[in-house]
Design a protein around this motif. Structure first.
Motif, PDB file in Angstrom:
ATOM      1  N   LEU A 106       3.190 -10.605   2.615  1.00 15.81           N
ATOM      2  CA  LEU A 106       4.488 -10.600   3.292  1.00 15.81           C
ATOM      3  C   LEU A 106       4.852 -12.031   3.634  1.00 15.81           C
ATOM      4  O   LEU A 106       4.125 -12.693   4.392  1.00 15.81           O
ATOM      5  CB  LEU A 106       4.424  -9.769   4.576  1.00 15.81           C
ATOM      6  N   ARG A 107       5.970 -12.517   3.081  1.00 17.27           N
ATOM      7  CA  ARG A 107       6.397 -13.892   3.334  1.00 17.27           C
ATOM      8  C   ARG A 107       7.883 -13.920   3.658  1.00 17.27           C
ATOM      9  O   ARG A 107       8.686 -13.290   2.970  1.00 17.27           O
ATOM     10  CB  ARG A 107       6.163 -14.776   2.105  1.00 17.27           C
ATOM     11  N   SER A 108       8.231 -14.648   4.679  1.00 16.10           N
ATOM     12  CA  SER A 108       9.626 -14.891   5.066  1.00 16.10           C
ATOM     13  C   SER A 108      10.409 -13.602   5.275  1.00 16.10           C
ATOM     14  O   SER A 108      11.474 -13.403   4.701  1.00 16.10           O
ATOM     15  CB  SER A 108      10.315 -15.785   4.030  1.00 16.10           C
ATOM     16  N   CYS A 109       9.865 -12.747   6.119  1.00 19.34           N
ATOM     17  CA  CYS A 109      10.528 -11.504   6.522  1.00 19.34           C
ATOM     18  C   CYS A 109      10.598 -11.516   8.046  1.00 19.34           C
ATOM     19  O   CYS A 109       9.850 -10.804   8.730  1.00 19.34           O
ATOM     20  CB  CYS A 109       9.761 -10.284   6.027  1.00 19.34           C
ATOM     21  N   LEU A 110      11.458 -12.340   8.596  1.00 16.35           N
ATOM     22  CA  LEU A 110      11.473 -12.615  10.027  1.00 16.35           C
ATOM     23  C   LEU A 110      11.899 -11.433  10.890  1.00 16.35           C
ATOM     24  O   LEU A 110      11.605 -11.404  12.073  1.00 16.35           O
ATOM     25  CB  LEU A 110      12.361 -13.820  10.309  1.00 16.35           C
ATOM     26  N   LYS A 111      12.595 -10.446  10.307  1.00 20.35           N
ATOM     27  CA  LYS A 111      13.050  -9.298  11.102  1.00 20.35           C
ATOM     28  C   LYS A 111      12.147  -8.076  10.977  1.00 20.35           C
ATOM     29  O   LYS A 111      12.373  -7.076  11.641  1.00 20.35           O
ATOM     30  CB  LYS A 111      14.473  -8.910  10.691  1.00 20.35           C
ATOM     31  N   LEU A 112      11.118  -8.153  10.154  1.00 18.33           N
ATOM     32  CA  LEU A 112      10.225  -7.016   9.971  1.00 18.33           C
ATOM     33  C   LEU A 112       9.522  -6.711  11.285  1.00 18.33           C
ATOM     34  O   LEU A 112       8.922  -7.583  11.898  1.00 18.33           O
ATOM     35  CB  LEU A 112       9.210  -7.304   8.873  1.00 18.33           C
ATOM     36  N   LYS A 113       9.609  -5.443  11.717  1.00 21.15           N
ATOM     37  CA  LYS A 113       9.160  -5.058  13.063  1.00 21.15           C
ATOM     38  C   LYS A 113       7.653  -5.003  13.229  1.00 21.15           C
ATOM     39  O   LYS A 113       7.131  -5.416  14.250  1.00 21.15           O
ATOM     40  CB  LYS A 113       9.762  -3.706  13.434  1.00 21.15           C
ATOM     41  N   GLU A 114       6.948  -4.451  12.254  1.00 16.57           N
ATOM     42  CA  GLU A 114       5.506  -4.302  12.441  1.00 16.57           C
ATOM     43  C   GLU A 114       4.791  -4.098  11.117  1.00 16.57           C
ATOM     44  O   GLU A 114       5.394  -3.781  10.112  1.00 16.57           O
ATOM     45  CB  GLU A 114       5.192  -3.142  13.376  1.00 16.57           C
ATOM     46  N   ILE A 130       6.505 -14.469   9.471  1.00 20.20           N
ATOM     47  CA  ILE A 130       6.896 -13.129   9.891  1.00 20.20           C
ATOM     48  C   ILE A 130       7.244 -13.207  11.369  1.00 20.20           C
ATOM     49  O   ILE A 130       6.629 -13.961  12.116  1.00 20.20           O
ATOM     50  CB  ILE A 130       5.745 -12.123   9.650  1.00 20.20           C
ATOM     51  N   GLY A 131       8.200 -12.425  11.817  1.00 22.37           N
ATOM     52  CA  GLY A 131       8.685 -12.518  13.181  1.00 22.37           C
ATOM     53  C   GLY A 131       7.918 -11.725  14.224  1.00 22.37           C
ATOM     54  O   GLY A 131       8.364 -11.619  15.357  1.00 22.37           O
ATOM     55  N   ASN A 156       5.917 -16.613  16.563  1.00 27.97           N
ATOM     56  CA  ASN A 156       6.146 -15.603  17.604  1.00 27.97           C
ATOM     57  C   ASN A 156       4.890 -14.842  17.983  1.00 27.97           C
ATOM     58  O   ASN A 156       4.857 -14.161  19.004  1.00 27.97           O
ATOM     59  CB  ASN A 156       7.228 -14.611  17.167  1.00 27.97           C
ATOM     60  N   ILE A 157       3.844 -14.920  17.160  1.00 28.69           N
ATOM     61  CA  ILE A 157       2.612 -14.200  17.485  1.00 28.69           C
ATOM     62  C   ILE A 157       1.964 -14.881  18.683  1.00 28.69           C
ATOM     63  O   ILE A 157       1.600 -16.056  18.633  1.00 28.69           O
ATOM     64  CB  ILE A 157       1.641 -14.150  16.286  1.00 28.69           C
ATOM     65  N   THR A 158       1.844 -14.110  19.762  1.00 30.17           N
ATOM     66  CA  THR A 158       1.278 -14.650  20.997  1.00 30.17           C
ATOM     67  C   THR A 158      -0.125 -14.128  21.263  1.00 30.17           C
ATOM     68  O   THR A 158      -0.793 -14.596  22.173  1.00 30.17           O
ATOM     69  CB  THR A 158       2.176 -14.311  22.203  1.00 30.17           C
TER      70      THR A 158
END
Length: 177
Positions: A106-114, A130-131, A156-158
């Motif tokens: 998975l690359r450059s899919c910033l809106k993918l939820k999970e 990924i977002g 965004n991964i915390t």
């Protein structure tokens, strides 16, 4: 570059024997053909389709067939509007969308939820841009035979999975974060 598929692409009876599909640079496309219904599809690569919101918008949850029954390799790059795996209200019976999946990129899919529930055969997982805010694996306690896990440029991964989830990665030889 068109917004729709050729008519023959939407007719599962005409393309049911395909094992590999690659769609690239379909910039105006908003929906995909019903690839999940293809019984022999082993590899699906979707690249640079910036308006697609769901992996398979035409999948009918009332069908008797399981989606993507033989898919082993799934590569999704540059689907910037991709929000979810299926339209709202559609899900696989046991929660595992890709029962035979070995490789997921998975690359450059910033809106993918999970991340979907990982199948027990998954050996390679690559996540780039990924977002997501958390990186989770499926909730069961089975070992995951993943040999390679790479997570790059996901600001965004915390948090990472808990120690008991990481311990389930019993076969991991390559880990890149």
């Amino acid at each position: 570059m068109g917004a729709r598929s050729a008519i023959w692409m939407n007719n599962v009876n005409l393309i049911f024997i395909l094992e590999k599909i690659k769609l690239t640079d379909c910039l105006e496309r908003e929906t995909l053909p019903p690839f999940g219904k293809l019984p022999f599809l082993k590899s699906l690569e979707l690249c640079n389709m910036q308006k697609v919101k769901w992996l398979e918008s035409k999948f009918n949850g009332n069908d008797k067939c399981r989606p993507f029954p033989m898919l082993e390799v799934l590569c999704i790059w540059g689907l910037k509007a991709l929000e979810d795996w299926f339209e709202a209200g559609v899900a696989a019976e046991d929660g595992c969308l890709f029962p035979c999946l070995i490789e997921l990129v998975l690359r450059s899919c910033l809106k993918l939820k999970e991340l979907p529930s990982l199948p027990s055969k998954l050996k390679w997982l690559e996540i780039y841009k990924i977002g997501w805010m958390t990186l989770n694996f499926c909730s069961n306690s089975n070992p995951i035979p993943m040999e390679s896990l790479s997570v790059f440029d996901c600001p965004n991964i915390t948090s990472l999975p808990l120690a008991d989830e990481i311990a389930r990665l019993c076969s991991t030889k390559i880990l890149g974060i």
